[in-house]
Design an enzyme around this catalytic site. Sequence first.
Site, short mmCIF file in Angstrom:
data_model
loop_
_atom_site.label_atom_id
_atom_site.label_comp_id
_atom_site.label_asym_id
_atom_site.label_seq_id
_atom_site.Cartn_x
_atom_site.Cartn_y
_atom_site.Cartn_z
N HIS A 53 27.73 32.80 44.52
CA HIS A 53 28.60 32.03 43.65
C HIS A 53 29.63 31.31 44.52
O HIS A 53 29.96 31.77 45.62
CB HIS A 53 29.34 32.95 42.68
CG HIS A 53 28.46 33.57 41.65
ND1 HIS A 53 28.96 34.18 40.53
CD2 HIS A 53 27.10 33.69 41.57
CE1 HIS A 53 27.96 34.64 39.79
NE2 HIS A 53 26.83 34.36 40.41
N GLU A 55 32.80 31.14 44.43
CA GLU A 55 33.94 31.97 44.81
C GLU A 55 33.61 32.89 45.98
O GLU A 55 34.39 33.02 46.93
CB GLU A 55 34.41 32.85 43.63
CG GLU A 55 34.82 32.08 42.40
CD GLU A 55 33.69 31.94 41.38
OE1 GLU A 55 32.56 31.51 41.76
OE2 GLU A 55 33.92 32.25 40.21
N CYS A 83 33.23 35.32 37.06
CA CYS A 83 32.50 36.43 36.45
C CYS A 83 33.11 37.74 36.97
O CYS A 83 33.98 37.74 37.84
CB CYS A 83 31.02 36.35 36.79
SG CYS A 83 30.66 36.66 38.54
N CYS A 86 32.82 38.17 40.82
CA CYS A 86 33.75 37.33 41.57
C CYS A 86 35.19 37.79 41.38
O CYS A 86 35.99 37.78 42.32
CB CYS A 86 33.59 35.88 41.18
SG CYS A 86 31.99 35.20 41.72
#
Length: 149
Positions: A53, A55, A83, A86
Amino acid sequence: MSFKSYMEAALEEARSAGDRGEVPVGAVLVGHDGKVLAKAGNRTRELSDPTAHAEILVIRAAGEILGSERLTGCDLYVTLEPCAMCAAAISAARISRLYYGAGDPKSGGVAHGPKVFSHSQAHHVPEVYDGIGAEDASALLKTFFATRR
């Protein structure tokens, strides 16, 4: 020092991710001195890595640059509510401030779902500012998913 938003740079990363066929989420990590340490868009498909992701990618890159797993004093700008995975990484990295655009009622982990920062197990709770660039971030996501349905 006056506030400067880096959300437009995060949106640029999200657009690039969408152009690559990734879910259009972008992130920018800024050091305590206001300099961009890392920026990335999602790369889960490209890297065949469910943890890639935006992040996570910027946290990893900034950790390497700073030579530390602690990113104290850093600010994270991300186009979509992080999410749970993260959010946990943001807490573990001790990021000082989180700015995000669109909320994510389906998969978010900050204001929705598990609300990671509200748990006693959270190592650190950053300051959280939501809704920055939310309209642009939402539009990117809606357009992306509309073309796939």
